[in-house]
Design a protein around this motif. Structure first.
Motif, mmCIF file in Angstrom:
data_model
loop_
_atom_site.group_PDB
_atom_site.id
_atom_site.type_symbol
_atom_site.label_atom_id
_atom_site.label_comp_id
_atom_site.label_asym_id
_atom_site.label_seq_id
_atom_site.Cartn_x
_atom_site.Cartn_y
_atom_site.Cartn_z
ATOM 1 N N GLU A 415 48.671 -41.696 1.540
ATOM 2 C CA GLU A 415 47.283 -41.282 1.644
ATOM 3 C C GLU A 415 46.936 -40.267 0.556
ATOM 4 O O GLU A 415 47.810 -39.633 -0.033
ATOM 5 C CB GLU A 415 47.021 -40.671 3.022
ATOM 6 C CG GLU A 415 47.233 -41.667 4.154
ATOM 7 C CD GLU A 415 46.767 -41.112 5.495
ATOM 8 O OE1 GLU A 415 46.424 -39.918 5.533
ATOM 9 O OE2 GLU A 415 46.743 -41.869 6.465
ATOM 10 N N LEU A 416 45.643 -40.163 0.290
ATOM 11 C CA LEU A 416 45.183 -39.118 -0.626
ATOM 12 C C LEU A 416 45.496 -37.744 -0.032
ATOM 13 O O LEU A 416 45.511 -37.595 1.195
ATOM 14 C CB LEU A 416 43.675 -39.251 -0.838
ATOM 15 C CG LEU A 416 43.195 -40.361 -1.766
ATOM 16 C CD1 LEU A 416 41.698 -40.573 -1.581
ATOM 17 C CD2 LEU A 416 43.509 -40.029 -3.205
ATOM 18 N N LEU A 436 47.311 -46.599 -2.275
ATOM 19 C CA LEU A 436 46.769 -45.548 -1.424
ATOM 20 C C LEU A 436 46.121 -46.155 -0.186
ATOM 21 O O LEU A 436 45.432 -47.172 -0.255
ATOM 22 C CB LEU A 436 45.746 -44.718 -2.189
ATOM 23 C CG LEU A 436 46.283 -43.901 -3.365
ATOM 24 C CD1 LEU A 436 45.141 -43.271 -4.124
ATOM 25 C CD2 LEU A 436 47.248 -42.834 -2.877
ATOM 26 N N ILE A 440 39.103 -41.452 2.614
ATOM 27 C CA ILE A 440 38.803 -40.459 1.576
ATOM 28 C C ILE A 440 38.560 -39.129 2.274
ATOM 29 O O ILE A 440 37.665 -39.029 3.118
ATOM 30 C CB ILE A 440 37.560 -40.870 0.773
ATOM 31 C CG1 ILE A 440 37.774 -42.232 0.114
ATOM 32 C CG2 ILE A 440 37.242 -39.816 -0.291
ATOM 33 C CD1 ILE A 440 36.560 -42.762 -0.597
ATOM 34 N N LEU A 455 38.714 -44.577 -7.536
ATOM 35 C CA LEU A 455 39.738 -44.846 -6.520
ATOM 36 C C LEU A 455 39.820 -46.348 -6.244
ATOM 37 O O LEU A 455 40.215 -46.775 -5.166
ATOM 38 C CB LEU A 455 39.401 -44.109 -5.217
ATOM 39 C CG LEU A 455 39.274 -42.590 -5.305
ATOM 40 C CD1 LEU A 455 38.850 -42.010 -3.964
ATOM 41 C CD2 LEU A 455 40.584 -41.958 -5.750
#
Length: 785
Positions: A415-416, A436, A440, A455
């Protein structure tokens, strides 16, 4: 018959066959006569009545045979409905209990919809043949009723992440014991805060369970023996705050274990020790990141020989990496960032020949890295290590050393980061084409200096957080993900590019987007948008008067993106600032094409294909003089093709196929070069070149003409052909005459040869004439003695 005549006839015969091609299909179309059961058809229609369907996903649910409806599958022998797949359909409303009449349905998927906080229906527990039930991300809320425990045949149950409403919760887990066939259980995000501490006792009664996901569940801490589990996810459960339980090591079949984002403390010594001594240890992925673990990493780590992924980030491990790390011959990802490591990096790290990603940053390493540390890392693509002025880590390699690997841009999957803050000042965040996942994070809104956000082509889901309005975004590229919900209305007025194609967005295009004067690339293709095309597009002034494209060359950063134009995907980089494009294809847009579109005279690409558009093509379409690519195919457009289309002198790609267009195909100018019949196919009422269908009044050489139609059109066509006939003759004469004359003027030797030839020919002709005259005189006795 001469050979020349025979050749002409053969060519004519070949030309009479369309394209001279015979096409054989590689497969035959399969037709079925499946007819659904009447009671099940009525049950599905009742189910439809209770739903809201803004995207018209259920528009096919009208005919008599429900087995042909979208999202429905039947058994082709006895015809009952066996599968109901309506994931990501944009549905809402209420779920009618009529579904209980689908007695043989074994697959039910209502995930990624929006049921606005309703409870999971009690009657789902009566669908006793279900083996697959997916209700994830569909905005259900309230208590999970125990009736689901009646589904003894269920193999897959997914209830994760049910939206922004009150989350699902459970006060009693005893109902799980009835799911004796269950192999997969995902209740990520379900609130278990009221469950007794022995909640896992119920899970332990599931003899077939192989995969369990309970992250974000605020579960109380009480582990039991889950011997058959292969994949266990207990991440992000902050109520778990204790020593790591050592008895995890007796889970002999466990392949994946995620205990990240909890409050585990203490040492990992006994925890890893028990795993490593297990005779049948098959652990492949271990994530202990973001806890409070301390103490040195033990040598027993090297005995986890099946590990491919090891994530120990954000703990308090001190010292060095144990030299036994070299024994993990299958390891592909190793991440140890944000710890208190202050020792050396062992040379044995260089034995990890399958390692792809290595992250050692935000530690205080010491010692020397030499070629031996890296010489066998031939597959390494991502390598991160932080070195600052307070560290004594030294790279000591020869000046001509060539690394055995080729690093790509840093790719650490997952994950971010969740913790962005205003102490960071990035102008560009580009993390495209990675693995990813997750959402967000809202904290990205703290990046006030952020101007470019890329992204694209990841596995992100959820909605675009509104906190991003606080950034200074000029370019937003989020294409190729699984982002959903409505399009954000808050997009800033200085945005140049908005690239959101290939996601799961639904709803309408926000009218606020008409107030984006700098926008010159808008790509919303391949989503689930409905409603009409905005009639205020003429407020996009950058597409009328042009724009300042200097932005794309600053910061020594070159943005790249893929756009569909001229029927193909093209990668744009350096010239991205020169592109003007609107792509709304592959949605459910309705209504007419607004005339305001024709005022965007700087547009180079317009793609509105694969929608539900009606009405005429705007007559003023020819005003778009810079247009290079126009695709309006696969809609329900009607009326004639505007004559102004022929004035688009830069048009290189045109597709009007599969509409309801009528009349004669417009010709002339640039359209003469676009003579592919596929441009117009699927319009049964169109006629004229390049289609084989003749228009009324057109003359043909191989059959009778169609007598009805406009005399003026016929006359215009004849005049046009006559003009080209005379022009061709004139050009041929000029070219032929001057090619000879110019040659004779320039080449002296040719000129002498030519006039000598003429003299010879003249003499021969004179001689032949004289002989003929003598012969005739003798024949008629006219010659004097």
């Amino acid at each position: 018959m001469s050979n020349l005549t025979m050749l002409f006839l053969l060519l004519s015969l070949f030309a009479s066959s369309p394209l001279g091609i015979i096409k054989l299909s590689s497969c035959s179309e399969v037709h079925t006569n499946v007819k659904c059961i009447h009671t099940e058809r009525e049950a599905l229609l009742s189910f439809k009545k209770g739903l809201t369907d803004p995207s018209c996903r259920l528009s096919s649910w009208v005919s008599g045979d429900c087995c042909q409806w979208r999202g429905i599958e039947c058994n082709n022998k006895s015809y009952p409905v066996t599968k109901l797949d309506l994931r990501n359909a944009g549905l809402g409303g209420k779920i009618n209990a009529s579904l209980i009449h689908l007695k043989y349905v074994n697959y039910l998927d209502l995930s990624e919809n929006d049921f606005i906080g309703i409870q999971i229906p009690e009657f789902f527990g009566m669908l006793e043949n279900l083996i697959y039930l997916n209700l994830s991300s569909a905005s259900f809320s309230g208590r999970i009723l125990p009736h689901l425990g009646n589904l003894s045949s269920l193999i897959h149950l997914d209830l994760k992440d049910n939206g922004d409403f009150s989350p699902l919760y459970s006060r009693n887990m005893d109902w799980l014991s009835g799911l004796s066939s269950l192999k997969y259980l995902d209740m990520t995000g379900v609130n278990f805060s009221g469950v007794e501490a022995d909640w896992l006792q119920a899970v332990n009664t599931l003899p077939s369970l192989l995969e369990l996901h309970l992250s974000y569940c605020t579960i109380p801490y009480d582990f039991v023996n889950l011997r058959n589990i292969e994949d266990l996810d207990l991440g992000f459960n902050h109520k778990i705050s204790d020593q790591l339980p050592s008895f995890f090591g007796i889970f002999c079949k466990l392949k994946t274990l995620d205990l990240s984002m909890n409050n585990f403390s203490g040492s990992v010594d006994s925890f890893l020790g028990n795993f490593s001594t297990s005779l049948n240890n098959s652990m492949e992925s271990l994530d202990l990141s973001s806890n409070r673990l301390a103490g040195k990493i033990p040598d027993s780590l090297g005995r986890l020989g099946s590990l491919t992924k090891l994530i120990l980030d954000s703990n308090s491990f001190p010292g060095s990496i144990p030299s036994s790390i070299g024994n993990l011959s299958s390891l592909q990802l190793f991440s140890l960032s944000e710890n208190e490591m202050n020792g050396t990096i062992p040379e044995s790290l260089g034995q990890l020949s399958k390692l792809v990603s290595l992250n050692l940053e935000l530690n205080s390493w010491e010692g020397v890295i030499i070629e031996a540390h890296l010489m066998n890392l031939t597959r390494l693509e991502n390598f991160a290590v932080t070195i600052d002025k307070n560290q004594s880590l030294i790279f000591n390699v020869t000046y001509d050393w060539v690394p055995p690997f080729k690093l790509k841009d840093l790719e650490l999957e997952g994950e971010l980061p969740h913790h962005w803050n205003d102490s960071q000042f990035p102008m560009v965040v580009d993390i495209a084409y990675n693995n990813l996942s997750g959402k967000i994070p809202n904290s990205m809104g703290f990046l006030n200096s952020l101007e470019v956000l890329v992204l694209s082509n990841n596995n992100l889901y959820g909605e675009i957080p509104s906190s991003l309005r606080n950034c200074s975004l000029w370019s937003i590229d989020l294409g190729g993900n699984y982002l959903s919900r409505n399009l954000p209305s808050w997009i800033g007025s200085h945005v140049l590019m908005l690239h959101l194609r290939s996601n799961l967005f639904s709803g309408i295009i926000p009218r606020q987007w008409c107030n984006l004067p700098s926008l010159h690339i808008l790509d919303l293709a391949q989503n689930n948008l409905y409603g009409g095309i905005l009639d205020c597009l003429d407020n996009l002034t950058a597409l009328i008067y042009g724009y300042n494209n200097s932005y794309f060359g600053v910061y020594e950063y070159q943005e790249e993106t893929i756009l569909v134009t001229k029927g193909q995907e093209l990668l744009y980089g350096r010239i991205l600032g020169l592109v003007s494009s609107i792509d709304l294809s592959g949605n459910h847009l309705t209504g007419e094409i607004p005339n305001e579109l024709s005022r965007l005279i700087k547009l180079g690409t317009v793609n509105l294909s694969i929608n539900l558009l009606t009405g005429n093509i705007p007559r003023s379409i020819g005003i778009l003089r810079w247009l290079e690519s126009l695709d309006l195919s696969k809609n329900s457009l009607s009326g004639p093709i505007p004559k102004s289309l022929s004035s688009l002198t830069f048009l290189a790609y045109l597709n009007l196929s599969f509409n309801n267009l009528v009349g004669k195909i417009t010709s002339g100018n640039q359209l003469q070069t676009l003579n592919d019949a596929s441009i117009y196919k699927g319009n049964p009422s169109l006629c004229g070149s390049p289609l084989p269908t003749k228009c009324p009044g057109d003359e043909t050489f191989d059959g009778p003409t169609i007598t009805s139609g406009s005399v003026d059109d016929k006359q215009d066509g004849d005049d046009y052909e006559r003009l080209w006939f005379y022009v061709s003759i004139g050009l041929g004469f000029v070219v032929g005459f001057w090619s000879v004359c110019c040659t004779l003027l320039v080449k002296k030797s040719w000129r002498h040869w030519y006039f000598q030839l003429c003299d010879d020919i003249k003499d021969r002709i004179s001689l032949i004439i004289a002989l003929k005259v003598v012969h005739l005189k003798r024949k008629f006795g006219l010659e004097k003695n």
